[in-house]
Scaffold this motif. Sequence first.
Motif, mmCIF file in Angstrom:
data_model
loop_
_atom_site.group_PDB
_atom_site.id
_atom_site.type_symbol
_atom_site.label_atom_id
_atom_site.label_comp_id
_atom_site.label_asym_id
_atom_site.label_seq_id
_atom_site.Cartn_x
_atom_site.Cartn_y
_atom_site.Cartn_z
ATOM 1 N N GLY A 1 0.085 2.732 -8.802
ATOM 2 C CA GLY A 1 -0.389 2.288 -9.932
ATOM 3 C C GLY A 1 0.458 1.017 -10.563
ATOM 4 O O GLY A 1 0.274 0.348 -11.462
ATOM 5 N N PHE A 2 1.635 0.259 -10.165
ATOM 6 C CA PHE A 2 2.524 -0.417 -10.249
ATOM 7 C C PHE A 2 2.818 -1.407 -9.612
ATOM 8 O O PHE A 2 2.441 -1.231 -8.302
ATOM 9 C CB PHE A 2 4.276 0.344 -10.282
ATOM 10 N N PRO A 3 1.933 -2.872 -10.152
ATOM 11 C CA PRO A 3 2.109 -3.535 -9.078
ATOM 12 C C PRO A 3 3.219 -3.421 -7.871
ATOM 13 O O PRO A 3 4.720 -3.570 -8.544
ATOM 14 C CB PRO A 3 2.094 -5.002 -10.113
ATOM 15 N N ILE A 4 2.896 -4.040 -7.018
ATOM 16 C CA ILE A 4 3.524 -3.898 -5.784
ATOM 17 C C ILE A 4 2.828 -4.345 -4.372
ATOM 18 O O ILE A 4 1.685 -3.756 -4.313
ATOM 19 C CB ILE A 4 4.827 -3.397 -5.473
ATOM 20 N N GLY A 5 3.706 -5.752 -3.416
ATOM 21 C CA GLY A 5 2.876 -5.639 -2.749
ATOM 22 C C GLY A 5 3.133 -5.645 -1.421
ATOM 23 O O GLY A 5 4.885 -5.701 -1.800
ATOM 24 N N ALA A 6 3.718 -5.436 -0.075
ATOM 25 C CA ALA A 6 4.974 -5.896 1.019
ATOM 26 C C ALA A 6 4.211 -6.623 2.136
ATOM 27 O O ALA A 6 3.042 -5.550 2.666
ATOM 28 C CB ALA A 6 5.105 -4.677 1.499
ATOM 29 N N VAL B 1 -12.570 6.969 -7.327
ATOM 30 C CA VAL B 1 -12.113 5.653 -7.838
ATOM 31 C C VAL B 1 -11.075 5.147 -7.482
ATOM 32 O O VAL B 1 -10.031 4.389 -6.517
ATOM 33 C CB VAL B 1 -13.094 4.733 -9.153
ATOM 34 N N SER B 2 -10.164 6.015 -7.981
ATOM 35 C CA SER B 2 -8.448 5.819 -8.865
ATOM 36 C C SER B 2 -7.874 4.148 -8.543
ATOM 37 O O SER B 2 -7.676 4.129 -7.589
ATOM 38 C CB SER B 2 -7.813 6.232 -6.650
ATOM 39 N N GLY B 3 -8.701 4.194 -9.356
ATOM 40 C CA GLY B 3 -7.522 2.408 -9.257
ATOM 41 C C GLY B 3 -8.127 0.969 -8.124
ATOM 42 O O GLY B 3 -7.643 0.509 -8.020
ATOM 43 N N VAL B 4 -9.829 1.708 -7.096
ATOM 44 C CA VAL B 4 -9.605 1.383 -6.566
ATOM 45 C C VAL B 4 -8.559 1.273 -5.722
ATOM 46 O O VAL B 4 -8.353 0.495 -4.967
ATOM 47 C CB VAL B 4 -10.489 -0.263 -6.277
ATOM 48 N N ALA B 5 -8.436 2.312 -4.947
ATOM 49 C CA ALA B 5 -7.559 3.372 -3.842
ATOM 50 C C ALA B 5 -5.897 2.713 -4.000
ATOM 51 O O ALA B 5 -5.319 2.484 -3.201
ATOM 52 C CB ALA B 5 -7.729 2.253 -2.450
ATOM 53 N N VAL B 6 -5.761 2.531 -5.683
ATOM 54 C CA VAL B 6 -4.747 2.357 -5.857
ATOM 55 C C VAL B 6 -3.934 3.535 -6.162
ATOM 56 O O VAL B 6 -2.417 3.583 -5.731
ATOM 57 C CB VAL B 6 -4.506 1.626 -7.019
ATOM 58 N N ASN B 7 -4.649 4.384 -7.258
ATOM 59 C CA ASN B 7 -4.075 6.468 -7.526
ATOM 60 C C ASN B 7 -3.700 6.829 -6.286
ATOM 61 O O ASN B 7 -4.428 7.242 -6.892
ATOM 62 C CB ASN B 7 -4.256 6.178 -9.568
ATOM 63 N N CYS B 8 -3.432 6.584 -6.362
ATOM 64 C CA CYS B 8 -2.695 7.319 -3.864
ATOM 65 C C CYS B 8 -2.197 8.709 -5.171
ATOM 66 O O CYS B 8 -2.565 9.950 -4.478
ATOM 67 C CB CYS B 8 -1.823 7.169 -3.604
ATOM 68 N N VAL C 1 9.740 3.204 -8.125
ATOM 69 C CA VAL C 1 8.381 3.687 -8.194
ATOM 70 C C VAL C 1 7.799 4.335 -6.759
ATOM 71 O O VAL C 1 7.444 4.925 -6.496
ATOM 72 C CB VAL C 1 7.370 2.783 -8.967
ATOM 73 N N SER C 2 8.058 2.661 -5.547
ATOM 74 C CA SER C 2 7.247 2.546 -4.368
ATOM 75 C C SER C 2 7.921 3.283 -3.361
ATOM 76 O O SER C 2 6.876 4.689 -2.836
ATOM 77 C CB SER C 2 7.153 1.444 -3.623
ATOM 78 N N LEU C 3 9.469 3.323 -3.716
ATOM 79 C CA LEU C 3 9.627 4.260 -2.903
ATOM 80 C C LEU C 3 9.928 6.178 -2.807
ATOM 81 O O LEU C 3 9.829 7.623 -2.336
ATOM 82 C CB LEU C 3 12.038 3.980 -3.257
#
Length: 386
Positions: A248-253, A37-44, A282-284
């Motif tokens: 897994g860390f909250p971010i949107g763009a 499930v990966s946190g619903v496609a989050v934990n890439c 984290v995202s970078l």
Amino acid sequence: MHNDNLLKTYNRLDITFKKGKGTKLWDEKGNEYLDFVSGVAVNCLGHCHPIILDALKKQSEDLIHISNLYYNKPQNDLAKKLCSIGDMKKVFFCNSGTESIETALKIARKYGTTIHESKKEIIYMNNSFHGRSMGALSVTGQPKYQNNFTPLVGGMHQAEINNINSIKNIINSNTCAVIIEPIQGEGGIISCSNKFLKELKTLCTKYNALLIFDEVQCGAGRLGSFFAYKQFDIVPDIVCMAKGLGGGFPIGATLTNEKVGKCISPGDHGSTFGGNPLACAVSLAIIKELLDKDIIKEIPFKEKYLKSKFKALKDKYPCLLDISGKGLLIGIKFKDPKTIIKKCFNKKLLLVGAGENVIRLLPPLNVSYKEIDHAINILKEVLEEI
């Protein structure tokens, strides 16, 4: 572990997870689960990847939050990185997929009104899912999510996915945007055809309407390219991202081209936490890991491998009706998916449903072939039982 203090917005399973590593999760009793499930496609990159832990540690020791009254280096670097690997020129950072959609809708209306005061209408697709805030809900083409919250935001019109005539019938000079998921995730892993998307892009150009791609679930490498639109040979005007963007860390763009970005002025939109140094660092780190380690390049091969395994199961078990999706966003259609999800859970494999009768497979992008085989074997055991 039931908790009466939590608002009942989810039908949670009666299990509490305590620890995760890679594709594995462990509950409070020490039982090990394979997480597809990966946190619903989050934990890439799976759970607690060292790259993420290192970025969190290093950045948290320097700077966590300062607000958008000032620049910060991780935000600057992430914006430059996202623009350098795609066709977009401007970025707004927020905290979630829904927020990225809200941003896109506001940008679209601001863009439209710079052309004419009546250019405010937005077209969305049936069966779509864009989020649960009032704006995102208003372009979500599923009444079951909308009915209890009317009246919704006005000026929204529904068309039919992969039916260009349904869009031709409603698009006009007052249309400021069309929003679409190139692959509908929650709606049941339904892909847009390349032909449909190209015709849609032509229509948007004709009416000077923006084409918005919701890549919240299908982006960040999941389809085999960092941006999902690269798989469909067209370039939208706005791209919405989240989920895997933060691992897994909250971010949107919300990313826009130069033309669209020029219409936004200070005060038009904002986010207190959006673009904070910690999230951006984290995202970078995740993007660099995905690209530098060729994790994304391997995805088409994993897709081919997974689909070949499912085709073999489909030939043997008539309850498996169809296989859909792309990359590591795969849907398998069953007569009774809920029973299969439950039985797989009992055998320590986590899966999630989509639409009416589809099971989504959303493993981390760095999932191994051995782990894929493990998941397939569990599913095969379940199919043998039923």
